[in-house]
Scaffold this active site. Structure first.
Site, PDB file in Angstrom:
ATOM      1  N   GLU A   1      -3.182  -4.644  -2.728  1.00 14.79           N
ATOM      2  CA  GLU A   1      -3.732  -5.598  -3.692  1.00 14.79           C
ATOM      3  C   GLU A   1      -3.884  -4.965  -5.075  1.00 14.79           C
ATOM      4  O   GLU A   1      -3.540  -5.563  -6.092  1.00 14.79           O
ATOM      5  CB  GLU A   1      -5.109  -6.102  -3.225  1.00 14.79           C
ATOM      6  CG  GLU A   1      -5.081  -6.889  -1.933  1.00 14.79           C
ATOM      7  CD  GLU A   1      -5.235  -6.017  -0.693  1.00 14.79           C
ATOM      8  OE1 GLU A   1      -4.780  -4.847  -0.700  1.00 14.79           O
ATOM      9  OE2 GLU A   1      -5.795  -6.524   0.294  1.00 14.79           O
TER      10      GLU A   1
ATOM     11  N   ASN B   1       0.841  -1.206   0.000  1.00 11.62           N
ATOM     12  CA  ASN B   1       0.000   0.000   0.000  1.00 11.62           C
ATOM     13  C   ASN B   1       0.872   1.250   0.000  1.00 11.62           C
ATOM     14  O   ASN B   1       1.929   1.296   0.629  1.00 11.62           O
ATOM     15  CB  ASN B   1      -1.003   0.008   1.157  1.00 11.62           C
ATOM     16  CG  ASN B   1      -0.381  -0.139   2.533  1.00 11.62           C
ATOM     17  OD1 ASN B   1       0.617  -0.827   2.704  1.00 11.62           O
ATOM     18  ND2 ASN B   1      -0.964   0.515   3.518  1.00 11.62           N
TER      19      ASN B   1
ATOM     20  N   GLU C   1       0.471   5.301   0.498  1.00 14.00           N
ATOM     21  CA  GLU C   1      -0.440   6.355   0.949  1.00 14.00           C
ATOM     22  C   GLU C   1      -0.003   7.722   0.440  1.00 14.00           C
ATOM     23  O   GLU C   1       1.084   7.883  -0.130  1.00 14.00           O
ATOM     24  CB  GLU C   1      -0.526   6.323   2.484  1.00 14.00           C
ATOM     25  CG  GLU C   1      -1.129   5.004   2.963  1.00 14.00           C
ATOM     26  CD  GLU C   1      -1.387   4.955   4.454  1.00 14.00           C
ATOM     27  OE1 GLU C   1      -0.938   5.855   5.201  1.00 14.00           O
ATOM     28  OE2 GLU C   1      -2.066   3.997   4.880  1.00 14.00           O
TER      29      GLU C   1
END
Ligand code: THU
Length: 160
Positions: free
Chosen positions: A75, A62, A64
């Site tokens: 994912e 991930n 951010e």
């Protein structure tokens, strides 16, 4: 009026050590990928590893952003990278590992709704199921033999 029922079946492994060796290796790649997570805002880091039909493995984590909605889940980072690098090659298996920096995450963390929707596009497009394995930092690993198990009554793009 009628009622319909949807049954989803999952396999639960006690730990990563109980996984078949090829899935164990894939989960270890997700664990490695999680180290590259950029999650200063949520302090929740996620790694994903995608095994392709041609044997290639594509990973993601991930990422951010200070403008929160601009970030992307592990994912989707992984599957979009897989689709970009290997167009037309089916996705076979996705391994996911997630955990918080604030506490030890012991329970399996399933993919969020947006990631389920994104994965379903690939499953429908390739017309073959994608197995999904997910876990926390430690403990049980859950297996779903198809994304459809995780997203009953999914949006049908053929109606567009
Ligand atoms: N996250 C993922 O990477 N995958 C999911 O399926 C759920 C959430 C990320 C997004 C965000 O960076 C952090 O976890 C907290 O939501």
């Amino acid at each position: 009026m009628r009622k319909i029922e949807r049954l989803s079946e999952f396999t639960v492994y006690n730990s990563i050590d109980e996984l078949p060796s090829n899935i164990n290796a894939l989960m270890k790649k997700a664990i490695e990928a999680r180290k590259n997570s950029y999650a200063p805002y949520s302090r929740f880091s996620v790694g994903a590893a995608v095994l392709m039909e041609n044997g290639e493995v594509v990973t993601g984590s991930n990422q951010e952003n200070a403008s929160y909605p601009s970030g992307l889940c592990a994912e989707r980072t992984a599957i979009y990278s897989a689709g970009s690098q290997f167009p037309g090659i089916a996705l076979k298996t996705i391994a996911i590992v997630a955990g918080s920096k604030n506490k030890k995450t012991k329970k399996p963390i399933p993919p969020c709704g947006a990631c389920r929707q994104a994965i379903s596009e690939y499953e429908l497009k390739q017309d073959s199921p994608i197995s999904i394995f997910f876990m926390g930092e430690v403990g049980e690993v859950v297996q779903s033999d198809s994304l459809a198990n995780l997203l009953p009554l999914l949006f049908d793009p053929s109606e567009l």
